[in-house]
Design an enzyme around this catalytic site. Structure first.
Site, PDB file in Angstrom:
ATOM      1  N   CYS A 290      99.789-130.885 -85.303  1.00 13.39           N
ATOM      2  CA  CYS A 290     100.479-130.111 -86.336  1.00 13.39           C
ATOM      3  C   CYS A 290      99.588-128.917 -86.644  1.00 13.39           C
ATOM      4  O   CYS A 290      98.432-129.095 -87.040  1.00 13.39           O
ATOM      5  CB  CYS A 290     100.663-130.975 -87.585  1.00 13.39           C
ATOM      6  SG  CYS A 290     101.197-130.050 -89.039  1.00 13.39           S
TER       7      CYS A 290
ATOM      8  N   CYS B  17     103.513-123.861 -84.047  1.00 12.05           N
ATOM      9  CA  CYS B  17     103.973-125.099 -84.683  1.00 12.05           C
ATOM     10  C   CYS B  17     104.463-125.996 -83.558  1.00 12.05           C
ATOM     11  O   CYS B  17     105.180-125.530 -82.668  1.00 12.05           O
ATOM     12  CB  CYS B  17     105.097-124.809 -85.676  1.00 12.05           C
ATOM     13  SG  CYS B  17     105.922-126.308 -86.298  1.00 12.05           S
TER      14      CYS B  17
END
EC number: 5.1.1.3
Length: 265
Positions: A75, A183
């Site tokens: 992440c 992302c």
């Protein structure tokens, strides 16, 4: 117990980290993996630093209870904001998304980074990339619509295309030709991005991360040989992980365990 035989924990706010998991499985077939999608708290991109730290701390403790030799922050938001703090708290190897990209990405005059609002606001991604002196300009673009769409299973069509045109407009004005998917959810949209902008080079840091994980394990004599299993966990809804995750990995994720991190954010 031989520490090399312990598994590797990998987490994200939802299904996005599966894009990193796939690269890890390909490069490290002898390892066991524990994948946690924190779907009860998705998206991370709109959360504060304090909230992300509470969640990150609980996730690391969960993995340590399972018994892991390394934790991969799949992440970008957590990698930029909480990893530097959490690695000082816990005696376990950790790897994120940003450092492998910083070290391995070739030099470019201009680069765009599609990221969450929290990653963009932190300023750390841009700062770290500029410190390498590989780039003259780094353009950060917040993409708040992407993760909610992907978690609903929407990875193509009108909504995705409209959002993509909006996010790429400032990059095209600056004649940016290289765009980082900042992302781990965003690789699900690569096909749409390349359909709309075939001349743009899309850079997914996942392969850089997998190589860095391999290097660290080898350096610490922790490479596993007898693994090959993946266990999946979620804190909330399991639908996106089962559906999109299965599609991306190329096999059915039929068993997903639901856990409670026992935190309030």
């Amino acid at each position: 117990m031989d520490k090399a035989s312990l598994g590797i924990g990998i987490f994200d706010s939802g299904v996005g980290g599966v894009t990193v998991l796939k690269e890890l499985i390909n490069l490290l077939p002898g390892e066991n993996f524990y994948y946690l999608g924190d779907t009860a708290h998705v998206p991370y991109g709109s959360k504060s630093k304090e909230e992300l730290l509470i969640l990150g701390d609980a996730i690391i403790r969960f993995f340590l209870k399972l018994g892991v030799k390394m934790v991969v922050f799949a992440c970008n938001t957590s990698s930029a904001i909480t990893l530097p703090i959490l690695k000082e708290r816990y005696p376990v190897l950790m790897e994120g998304m940003l450092e492998p990209l910083r070290k391995n990405m070739p030099a470019k005059a201009k680069v765009g980074v599609l990221a969450t609002e929290a990653t963009v606001k932190s300023g750390l991604y841009q700062k770290k990339l500029m410190e390498t002196n590989k780039f003259q300009e780094v353009y950060m673009i917040a993409c708040p619509q992407y993760v909610p769409l992907i978690e609903k299973g929407i990875v193509s069509g009108k909504e995705v295309e409209e959002a993509t045109r909006e996010y790429f407009e400032p990059l095209l004005k600056e004649e940016v030709r290289d765009v980082v998917l900042g992302c781990t959810h965003y690789p699900f949209l690569t096909e749409t991005i390349q359909k709309l902008y075939p001349k743009i080079q899309v850079i997914d840091p996942a392969a850089y991360v997998a190589r860095e994980v391999y290097r660290k394990l080898k350096e610490n004599k922790l490479l596993g040989e007898n693994g090959g299993k993946v266990q999946f966990y979620v804190t909330g809804d399991e639908k996106s992980l089962k559906n999109l995750g299965s599609l991306y990995l190329g096999y059915n994720i039929d068993r997903v365990q639901k856990i409670d991190l026992e935190v309030i954010v």
